[in-house]
Scaffold this motif. Structure first.
Motif, PDB file in Angstrom:
ATOM      1  N   SER A   1      28.349  32.030  -3.041  1.00  0.00           N
ATOM      2  CA  SER A   1      29.565  31.470  -3.653  1.00  0.00           C
ATOM      3  C   SER A   1      30.726  32.437  -3.536  1.00  0.00           C
ATOM      4  O   SER A   1      31.864  32.035  -3.246  1.00  0.00           O
ATOM      5  CB  SER A   1      29.311  31.114  -5.124  1.00  0.00           C
ATOM      6  OG  SER A   1      29.095  32.277  -5.904  1.00  0.00           O
TER       7      SER A   1
ATOM      8  N   ALA B   1      34.093  31.856  -1.069  1.00  0.00           N
ATOM      9  CA  ALA B   1      35.457  31.907  -1.622  1.00  0.00           C
ATOM     10  C   ALA B   1      36.304  32.924  -0.864  1.00  0.00           C
ATOM     11  O   ALA B   1      37.469  32.668  -0.530  1.00  0.00           O
ATOM     12  CB  ALA B   1      35.400  32.254  -3.108  1.00  0.00           C
TER      13      ALA B   1
ATOM     14  N   SER C   1      40.133  32.858   1.813  1.00  0.00           N
ATOM     15  CA  SER C   1      41.357  33.562   1.441  1.00  0.00           C
ATOM     16  C   SER C   1      42.196  33.835   2.679  1.00  0.00           C
ATOM     17  O   SER C   1      41.844  33.443   3.789  1.00  0.00           O
ATOM     18  CB  SER C   1      41.007  34.882   0.745  1.00  0.00           C
ATOM     19  OG  SER C   1      40.412  35.778   1.669  1.00  0.00           O
TER      20      SER C   1
ATOM     21  N   PHE D   1      37.290  38.709  -4.645  1.00  0.00           N
ATOM     22  CA  PHE D   1      36.495  37.640  -5.256  1.00  0.00           C
ATOM     23  C   PHE D   1      35.197  38.202  -5.834  1.00  0.00           C
ATOM     24  O   PHE D   1      34.554  39.065  -5.229  1.00  0.00           O
ATOM     25  CB  PHE D   1      36.207  36.552  -4.218  1.00  0.00           C
ATOM     26  CG  PHE D   1      37.467  35.931  -3.672  1.00  0.00           C
ATOM     27  CD1 PHE D   1      38.005  34.800  -4.249  1.00  0.00           C
ATOM     28  CD2 PHE D   1      38.145  36.518  -2.610  1.00  0.00           C
ATOM     29  CE1 PHE D   1      39.183  34.246  -3.784  1.00  0.00           C
ATOM     30  CE2 PHE D   1      39.336  35.970  -2.129  1.00  0.00           C
ATOM     31  CZ  PHE D   1      39.850  34.829  -2.716  1.00  0.00           C
TER      32      PHE D   1
ATOM     33  N   VAL E   1      34.479  33.728  -9.478  1.00  0.00           N
ATOM     34  CA  VAL E   1      34.131  32.552  -8.674  1.00  0.00           C
ATOM     35  C   VAL E   1      33.007  31.766  -9.320  1.00  0.00           C
ATOM     36  O   VAL E   1      33.080  30.533  -9.454  1.00  0.00           O
ATOM     37  CB  VAL E   1      33.725  32.968  -7.247  1.00  0.00           C
ATOM     38  CG1 VAL E   1      33.241  31.751  -6.461  1.00  0.00           C
ATOM     39  CG2 VAL E   1      34.890  33.638  -6.530  1.00  0.00           C
TER      40      VAL E   1
ATOM     41  N   ASP F   1      30.566  27.029 -11.856  1.00  0.00           N
ATOM     42  CA  ASP F   1      31.808  27.435 -11.219  1.00  0.00           C
ATOM     43  C   ASP F   1      32.928  26.550 -11.739  1.00  0.00           C
ATOM     44  O   ASP F   1      32.763  25.853 -12.750  1.00  0.00           O
ATOM     45  CB  ASP F   1      31.692  27.393  -9.690  1.00  0.00           C
ATOM     46  CG  ASP F   1      31.302  26.011  -9.170  1.00  0.00           C
ATOM     47  OD1 ASP F   1      31.418  25.006  -9.917  1.00  0.00           O
ATOM     48  OD2 ASP F   1      30.877  25.920  -7.998  1.00  0.00           O
TER      49      ASP F   1
END
Length: 380
Positions: free
Chosen positions: A158, A162, A166, A265, A285, A327
């Motif tokens: 996860s 994420a 970015s 993150f 996250v 999340d």
């Protein structure tokens, strides 16, 4: 169509003994701090609260004794229980920092049926001495272990997913670090292995800079993250083996001008209240959790075992997923139902096979709670 109310009703009629007529006693040796505000977080207090709700529904006399994070106290507490004139029917243990074999020896010498949760025996010496539950010692009746490898893997994925979305330049790899709880406890080792597995699967896009030990502490993790961010200023992904360490890492990043959820993150593990708030505000996250429920689920297994339904008829070493991810997609739903940690909303009798004869598998998960376990008055 859900048939749970009918199943519960049938179970109450046909189970050999009703809950009220068959009260059992259990002692849980909690390795954590009794103070939920301790730096290592409130995980162990959450374990106790969930077990208490389960014991109330199942008419179990539950006693919880805390080792206060002193692993040398674990075997001492077991020995003191064995010296009592009236011993409990069962004792639940956790193998914390390699003390499982010593605890088990004390329990066996006192002729108390024993179950491990969260961490079972792991050292070569202990495994050679005892093997698996019931292999050499019939009073070591089983273990219930959540899949920590999967938990570490889920959290890492996860976080990396994420970070990959970015604004990192396409020609640059994601730079990641990991903060382990320790290098001894079985749960910690497996979480670390799951984290490294996720990194290896994405090796073409990710560089692992370093893994450090945060000793499960927010403060230690904050100090170590500050050092790592100074050494590796392009780090954009930070995995932590629990939520307090993730929160410490987030504090370190913010103090150095980084923007969690934008240019760096984080993932954690525990479903801690502060972590869930950090998910809501976009700084964290995900948090992988639900393993604090393991003690409550173990009480369900012991209740069934006591009533003639043996969870270990095939293998008494039970590993279940138990972990789920929270999340931004489901955090509000979870907090709406259990933000106050009011586990009395759950009817634990619905998870018992002896009370529900048609139940094939134990639905020990967050989804199982929402699907089957909520009391009618609290269902959404």
């Amino acid at each position: 169509m859900k048939i749970w109310p009918l199943i519960v009703f049938i179970g109450l009629i046909y189970s050999p003994l009703s809950i009220a007529d068959n009260r059992i006693s259990v002692v849980f040796i909690n390795p954590g701090q009794s103070d939920s505000n301790h730096a290592t977080g409130g995980f162990w207090s959450s374990v106790t609260r969930f077990m208490k709700a389960a014991s109330d529904d199942l008419n179990i006399d539950l006693e919880v004794l805390y080792a206060e994070r002193n692993h040398f106290r674990l075997s001492k507490l077991v020995r003191e229980i064995g010296e009592r004139e009236t011993k409990p029917d069962y004792i639940i243990l956790v193998n914390e920092k390699g003390q499982g074999g010593i605890q088990l020896e004390e329990a066996i010498s006192s002729n108390i049926k024993t179950m491990f949760i969260l961490n079972t025996l792991s050292s070569k010496h202990d495994i050679e001495r005892y093997g698996k539950p019931r292999a050499t010692e019939p009073n070591w009746i089983g273990s219930l272990i959540p899949d920590n490898y999967l938990a570490g893997y889920m959290g890492a994925l996860s976080m990396l997913n994420a970070a990959s979305k970015s604004e990192t330049p396409s020609n640059e790899k994601i730079q990641a670090i990991g903060i382990a709880g320790d290098h001894i406890t079985p749960a910690a080792v497996l979480r670390n292995d799951g984290f490294k597995k996720a990194i290896s699967e994405k090796s073409t896009a990710v560089t692992l800079r370093q893994v450090v030990v945060g000793d499960w502490s927010e403060e230690i993790a904050m100090e170590k993250t500050m050092g790592l961010l100074s050494r590796y200023p392009k780090i954009s992904a930070v995995w932590s083996a629990n939520d307090p360490m993730a929160l410490g890492a987030i504090s370190a990043a913010k103090s150095m001008g980084r923007k969690p959820g934008q240019d760096i993150f984080f993932s954690g593990l525990n479903w801690g209240p502060k972590a869930l708030k950090a998910i809501q505000n976009g700084e964290l996250v995900s948090s992988i959790g639900g393993h604090f429920m393991t003690g409550g689920w173990a009480l369900v297994l012991l209740y069934d075992y006591h009533n003639g339904i043996d969870f270990g008829d095939k293998d008494a070493s039970v590993t279940m997923q138990i972990f789920d991810k929270i999340d931004i997609c489901n955090v509000d739903t979870y907090l709406s139902a259990f933000g106050a940690q009011n586990w009395d909303k759950i009817d634990f009798t619905r998870f018992s096979k002896s009370l529900n004869p048609e139940l094939k598998e134990y639905p020990f998960s967050l989804q199982g709670i929402f699907d089957y376990g909520l009391r009618t008055a609290t269902k959404p």
